[in-house]
Design a protein around this motif. Structure first.
Motif, PDB file in Angstrom:
ATOM      1  N   PRO A  36      -6.263   1.013  -4.570  1.00 25.05           N
ATOM      2  CA  PRO A  36      -5.379   0.782  -5.716  1.00 25.05           C
ATOM      3  C   PRO A  36      -4.442  -0.406  -5.546  1.00 25.05           C
ATOM      4  O   PRO A  36      -4.255  -1.182  -6.484  1.00 25.05           O
ATOM      5  CB  PRO A  36      -4.609   2.096  -5.824  1.00 25.05           C
ATOM      6  N   ALA A  37      -3.856  -0.548  -4.365  1.00 21.67           N
ATOM      7  CA  ALA A  37      -2.917  -1.659  -4.154  1.00 21.67           C
ATOM      8  C   ALA A  37      -3.622  -3.003  -4.292  1.00 21.67           C
ATOM      9  O   ALA A  37      -3.077  -3.956  -4.871  1.00 21.67           O
ATOM     10  CB  ALA A  37      -2.268  -1.546  -2.784  1.00 21.67           C
ATOM     11  N   GLN A  39      -6.430  -3.517  -5.978  1.00 19.76           N
ATOM     12  CA  GLN A  39      -6.770  -3.649  -7.397  1.00 19.76           C
ATOM     13  C   GLN A  39      -5.587  -4.202  -8.188  1.00 19.76           C
ATOM     14  O   GLN A  39      -5.737  -5.093  -9.020  1.00 19.76           O
ATOM     15  CB  GLN A  39      -7.171  -2.288  -7.979  1.00 19.76           C
ATOM     16  N   GLU A  40      -4.408  -3.636  -7.939  1.00 21.36           N
ATOM     17  CA  GLU A  40      -3.224  -4.077  -8.679  1.00 21.36           C
ATOM     18  C   GLU A  40      -2.927  -5.551  -8.424  1.00 21.36           C
ATOM     19  O   GLU A  40      -2.569  -6.295  -9.340  1.00 21.36           O
ATOM     20  CB  GLU A  40      -2.027  -3.209  -8.309  1.00 21.36           C
ATOM     21  N   ALA A  43      -5.522  -7.566 -10.272  1.00 18.29           N
ATOM     22  CA  ALA A  43      -5.311  -7.485 -11.720  1.00 18.29           C
ATOM     23  C   ALA A  43      -4.106  -8.326 -12.136  1.00 18.29           C
ATOM     24  O   ALA A  43      -4.142  -9.015 -13.161  1.00 18.29           O
ATOM     25  CB  ALA A  43      -5.120  -6.027 -12.136  1.00 18.29           C
ATOM     26  N   LYS A  44      -3.040  -8.266 -11.357  1.00 19.35           N
ATOM     27  CA  LYS A  44      -1.851  -9.057 -11.678  1.00 19.35           C
ATOM     28  C   LYS A  44      -2.159 -10.548 -11.621  1.00 19.35           C
ATOM     29  O   LYS A  44      -1.751 -11.307 -12.515  1.00 19.35           O
ATOM     30  CB  LYS A  44      -0.728  -8.725 -10.696  1.00 19.35           C
ATOM     31  N   PHE A  70     -11.535  -3.008 -13.763  1.00 22.60           N
ATOM     32  CA  PHE A  70     -10.350  -2.413 -13.159  1.00 22.60           C
ATOM     33  C   PHE A  70     -10.112  -1.014 -13.716  1.00 22.60           C
ATOM     34  O   PHE A  70     -10.415  -0.727 -14.881  1.00 22.60           O
ATOM     35  CB  PHE A  70      -9.122  -3.293 -13.415  1.00 22.60           C
ATOM     36  N   GLU A  73      -5.735   3.364 -14.940  1.00 18.87           N
ATOM     37  CA  GLU A  73      -4.378   3.605 -14.470  1.00 18.87           C
ATOM     38  C   GLU A  73      -3.780   2.361 -13.832  1.00 18.87           C
ATOM     39  O   GLU A  73      -2.587   2.073 -13.992  1.00 18.87           O
ATOM     40  CB  GLU A  73      -4.363   4.770 -13.480  1.00 18.87           C
ATOM     41  N   VAL A  74      -4.605   1.611 -13.127  1.00 19.05           N
ATOM     42  CA  VAL A  74      -4.150   0.357 -12.524  1.00 19.05           C
ATOM     43  C   VAL A  74      -3.754  -0.627 -13.623  1.00 19.05           C
ATOM     44  O   VAL A  74      -2.712  -1.286 -13.548  1.00 19.05           O
ATOM     45  CB  VAL A  74      -5.250  -0.246 -11.628  1.00 19.05           C
ATOM     46  N   ARG A  77      -0.376   0.305 -15.096  1.00 21.28           N
ATOM     47  CA  ARG A  77       0.750   0.006 -14.203  1.00 21.28           C
ATOM     48  C   ARG A  77       1.050  -1.489 -14.172  1.00 21.28           C
ATOM     49  O   ARG A  77       2.210  -1.898 -14.232  1.00 21.28           O
ATOM     50  CB  ARG A  77       0.462   0.522 -12.785  1.00 21.28           C
ATOM     51  N   VAL A  78      -0.002  -2.297 -14.077  1.00 25.54           N
ATOM     52  CA  VAL A  78       0.193  -3.749 -14.017  1.00 25.54           C
ATOM     53  C   VAL A  78       0.809  -4.265 -15.309  1.00 25.54           C
ATOM     54  O   VAL A  78       1.777  -5.046 -15.291  1.00 25.54           O
ATOM     55  CB  VAL A  78      -1.150  -4.451 -13.734  1.00 25.54           C
ATOM     56  N   ARG A  81       4.468  -3.320 -15.660  1.00 27.93           N
ATOM     57  CA  ARG A  81       5.361  -4.143 -14.841  1.00 27.93           C
ATOM     58  C   ARG A  81       5.546  -5.534 -15.453  1.00 27.93           C
ATOM     59  O   ARG A  81       6.649  -6.100 -15.425  1.00 27.93           O
ATOM     60  CB  ARG A  81       4.810  -4.257 -13.422  1.00 27.93           C
TER      61      ARG A  81
END
Length: 210
Positions: A36-37, A39-40, A43-44, A70, A73-74, A77-78, A81
């Motif tokens: 997940p980290a 992926q985030e 994605a960011k 992706f 949920e990821v 979250r991205v 933020r």
């Protein structure tokens, strides 16, 4: 060992930060298998590159990330933020889109509403952005478009066709009204603007049809 080779242990390994901020996964890579980290982070980075190109709605970014594989949920979250720091802001995006497309592309409110809908902007957000264009603004922009068309366009009419000049003038009206309709202006306003401008143009239009 060849002179330009290094022992495997001597090769520099990328730092964890460099790996985290590295390029996006290769085409065809399964980003869903990443932690997940990671992926985030990927994605960011993708979102920031897309936003560097131009402003985008949340829906546009979400679709791009989904197409890349992706996790949902990821993605949420991205985007949450990025919204917190105002890099994703549908209200600001819609206002900018409406101003730019109306001012520089001459689009009417109907066309702009459709464009915002395709961008995934919520109807109430789109309505707020469209409110910056009132009836006077829309008419003024339609008038500019008609005047520019009369000055510069090659209208290519067969002046000697059946019906004479009256027929050609009617054809010119229909062509100009159709031009405005394609840009999203109301039909009633379009007819009124075109007839007003042709009346004011007077002899210049007659010369165009001669």
């Amino acid at each position: 060992m060849q002179p330009d080779e290094q022992p495997r242990s001597a090769r520099r390994r990328p730092s964890a930060d460099e790996a985290r901020r590295g390029r996006s996964p290769r085409r065809g890579a399964d980003v869903g298998s990443l932690a997940p980290a990671e992926q985030e982070a990927q994605a960011k980075d993708l979102c920031l590159r897309l936003l560097t190109d131009r402003a985008r709605s949340r829906s546009e970014l979400s679709k791009k990330l989904t197409d890349k594989g992706f996790d949902g949920e990821v993605i949420d979250r991205v985007l949450d933020r990025l919204a917190e720091v105002k890099l994703v802001d549908d209200a600001a995006f819609a206002a900018q889109w409406v101003h730019s497309r109306h001012t520089y592309s001459g689009k009417g409110k109907r066309a702009l509403a459709m464009e915002l809908r395709t961008k995934g902007v919520a109807p109430e957000v789109a309505a707020g952005a469209l409110d910056q264009i009132d009836g006077d603004d829309e008419r003024a922009r339609a008038t500019e478009l008609v005047r520019r068309k009369l000055r510069t366009a090659s209208l290519d009419f067969e002046v000697d066709g059946p019906g004479g000049r009256s027929s050609e003038r009617d054809r010119l009206v229909r062509r100009l009204v159709s031009m405005l309709a394609r840009r999203g202006y109301p039909q009633g306003m379009s007819f009124d603007v075109v007839k007003t401008e042709l009346a004011q143009a007077g002899s210049a239009v007659d010369e165009l049809l001669d």
